[in-house]
Design an enzyme around this catalytic site. Sequence first.
Site, PDB file in Angstrom:
ATOM      1  N   ASP A 104     -47.538  13.667  33.909  1.00 54.78           N
ATOM      2  CA  ASP A 104     -46.424  13.447  34.829  1.00 54.78           C
ATOM      3  C   ASP A 104     -45.346  12.642  34.120  1.00 54.78           C
ATOM      4  OD1 ASP A 104     -46.495  14.521  37.325  1.00 54.78           O
ATOM      5  OD2 ASP A 104     -46.553  12.563  38.327  1.00 54.78           O
ATOM      6  N   LEU A 105     -44.099  13.096  34.252  1.00 50.73           N
ATOM      7  CA  LEU A 105     -43.005  12.282  33.695  1.00 50.73           C
ATOM      8  C   LEU A 105     -42.775  11.091  34.626  1.00 50.73           C
ATOM      9  CD1 LEU A 105     -40.379  14.878  32.498  1.00 50.73           C
ATOM     10  CD2 LEU A 105     -41.654  13.259  31.110  1.00 50.73           C
ATOM     11  N   ASP A 147     -41.791  17.642  37.619  1.00 54.12           N
ATOM     12  CA  ASP A 147     -42.038  16.857  36.406  1.00 54.12           C
ATOM     13  C   ASP A 147     -43.528  16.809  36.091  1.00 54.12           C
ATOM     14  OD1 ASP A 147     -42.787  15.405  38.563  1.00 54.12           O
ATOM     15  OD2 ASP A 147     -41.845  13.533  37.950  1.00 54.12           O
TER      16      ASP A 147
END
Length: 790
Positions: free
Chosen positions: A398-399, A441
Amino acid sequence: MSVIFTLEQHDPWLVFVAACVCALTSFAAVKLLAHAAETSAGKRPSWLTVAAMAIGLGVWSTHFIAMLAYSPGVDHGYDATLTFASLAASVAVTMLAFRVALSAPSAFNALLGGLLLGIGLAVTHYLGMAAFKVAGRIHWDDALVVASLLISAVFSTLGVSAALRANSMMAAATLFLMAAVGGLHFASMSAMSIAPDPTIAIPQNTIPQSAVAIAGAVLSILIMTFSLFGLLYENDRRRRAAEAERMRGLANAAVEGLLVCCKGVVTTANDSFLALVGMDLATIRGANLSAFFPAEAIREIEDAESKIPVETVLACKNGIRIRVELLCRMIDFGGDPHIAIAVRDIRWRREAENHIRFLAHHDVLTGLPNRSHCYDILDREIARSVHSNGRMAAMVIDLDHFKEVNDLFGHAEGDAMLKSFARVVSSVLGPSGTLARLGGDEFAAILPDIADRDAAVRVAQAIIDAIRAENQASQSRAVMSASIGVAVHPADGRDRESLLAHADMALYQTKAEKRGGYRLFDPVMAVRIHDRRAIEQDLRNAIDGDELHLVYQPQTDISTNQIVGFEALLRWTHPMRGNIPPADFIPIAEESRIMLRLDEWVLAAACREAAKWRNPLSISVNISAASLHNRHFPTILQNILSVSGLNPARLELEVTETTLIADFERALETMLSVKAMGVRIAMDDFGTGYSSLTYLRTFPFDRLKIDRTFIGSVTNCDQSATIVRAVLGLGRSLGLPVVAEGVETPEELRFLAGEHCDEAQGYLIGKPACIDAFLDIVDRAPKELEMAAA
Ligand code: C2E
Ligand code: CA
Ligand code: CA
């Protein structure tokens, strides 16, 4: 006494027959001549031979039938040698005349040929006359002989010229030739007179005139009939060839390949087809369909009625094979049933289909496999791992703070970050690994064939390092950061669902502990997550089960040391677990829709409570992101205010920066509605967020609450003191009062007083407690308060 030529000496019926043969001969001569002129050079000699024989024989027969019609009244017969000589001459000179006439398409050649034909007619006639043996002496009138020669020459020339000039002049040409033959004959016969002389004996070897004439007539009619049939056939063939050429011309206008075949053999094809196979028409004409298409396709082609496109491969030159689509139709081609095959090159369509397939399986922005494709790859790798008794790993990545990047720097920057993330991580994974974008994301990485769990950890660390290096190298203002959860097959999950679920749990743990790092799945996480699920479930019952209550923490005006309001804080007493701190259950509630109900419950309870107080102190209530983004929130708030009867000016809603980030515009809209009701808004936990200044300028805040982490260290940390001073300065310049949270010591309070901070809240002033603990303050009338202070 001499016998001269008179009409009475002629049998009218035989004259008529002679005229018919003459007409037929002339007509055939004109037709054959014109036809030979149009025939290709290769076929011309044979046509000339046929024509010369037919015409020569015809002319000759005409002469002899005409002679048969004539009875000179004395014994007569025909010399066999000269008779045949005249026939031979007739054929030979006609042949020569036609040759000359057709040697080149020019008026001179036509004239010359015509003249030669005239001479030929005369030679035939006078040789025939030489064969004529009578019991008498023949006298010729020179002038009429010359006239006969002139008639023959002039009309033959006119006839041949007309025949070669135009189709429309055929009738005239025929008449000219008839005039030549007839004129010659009758002028010549008029020139002749016979003086009977019984002393002259008819030679023994003469043939009877009737036999010659009948044989000649039959023969010439036969030859002419055959040649006219031949002519008809040839014309028909030519018409078909012209039609085929016309069809090819039409077919060539088509963009698609067209192939016409009959009984499995190629008849013709258009240029597009020739270009497609890279061959010429001569090569493919007469070729078998099996040279181009596989057997099953040919079977379908032969079922031309099906009208369903056949997809197959076309064998081209040099063994090249092209994917094509065939559409077949029965057609009438030159009078025969054929199959027309439209051959469509579908390579480009294949490419388009491949592209569409790619789009269906990939994310457009990054070109990475999408969620469904990722699942397929993962299933395949798990199966391989099972088969080889090996290990493989799945990562969920996950960003961090991606939403903020999008909001603060714009979507272009967000997209650029996703792309560079895809590039950086893909290069770490190498060709054997797969990075997929699950959405937004959220990414997944698949690592096939890993030696052990440490190998997976090393890759995770390499990804974190590569992202850090990318940040250092990049010019972008936004900082890229990612959190990773790792699960290994088969230890952490035997199927795709459990493997991804466990990688997700590890990711969750990473985010809870330290973003920008990684965690390997541990069964303890599953227990913890199970606990969360249980809490979430119990929280649903907490509202109705009367397990919630509020505590109130006072806020004082630093300059007057007066309590000016309270912050309402939620407490949950779990029937089994006892008191659960809000820091534990609020984040869980925020992940589900329960938070909306909790906010509503707290608001209602706090307003109801504050409305009872005689002292109109302010009341602060914490509001979650879910409420701020709920379009019905203003209505809910309005209801609570009117039911409780609380003056909206006494109510303050506390929101944190993270609350605002999720949906900037919706949050602003809600806040403006709330402000329109007269309710105030404070920014909570100021200084801990991402970009405080931007939010301060954009949103209509009434107060700032400096986060307690700064206050707690304000007396022993210069940096904290500087930050607090800066926030206070900022508040002043924006005209916003500042509340310091978490004030625990008198030193902290003194510091804040020295820096002209407006209000304070913390254990030093009062711990959060049930409202009963503050009854003396809230139930005192304002007047009494003033007196007490004095
Ligand atoms: P917050 O809004 O910053 O609330 C202040 C927190 O600081 C409270 O913790 C309070 O007990 C604590 N506190 C106050 N003075 C001091 C001090 O001098 N020293 C220390 N160490 N702490 C102090 P609490 O009640 O545990 O709440 C924690 C967080 O839970 C709150 O932080 C708030 O974000 C959230 N929360 C609490 N009640 C509610 C609620 O009703 N609704 C929503 N949405 N969130 C709530
Ligand atoms: Ca608060
Ligand atoms: Ca706070």
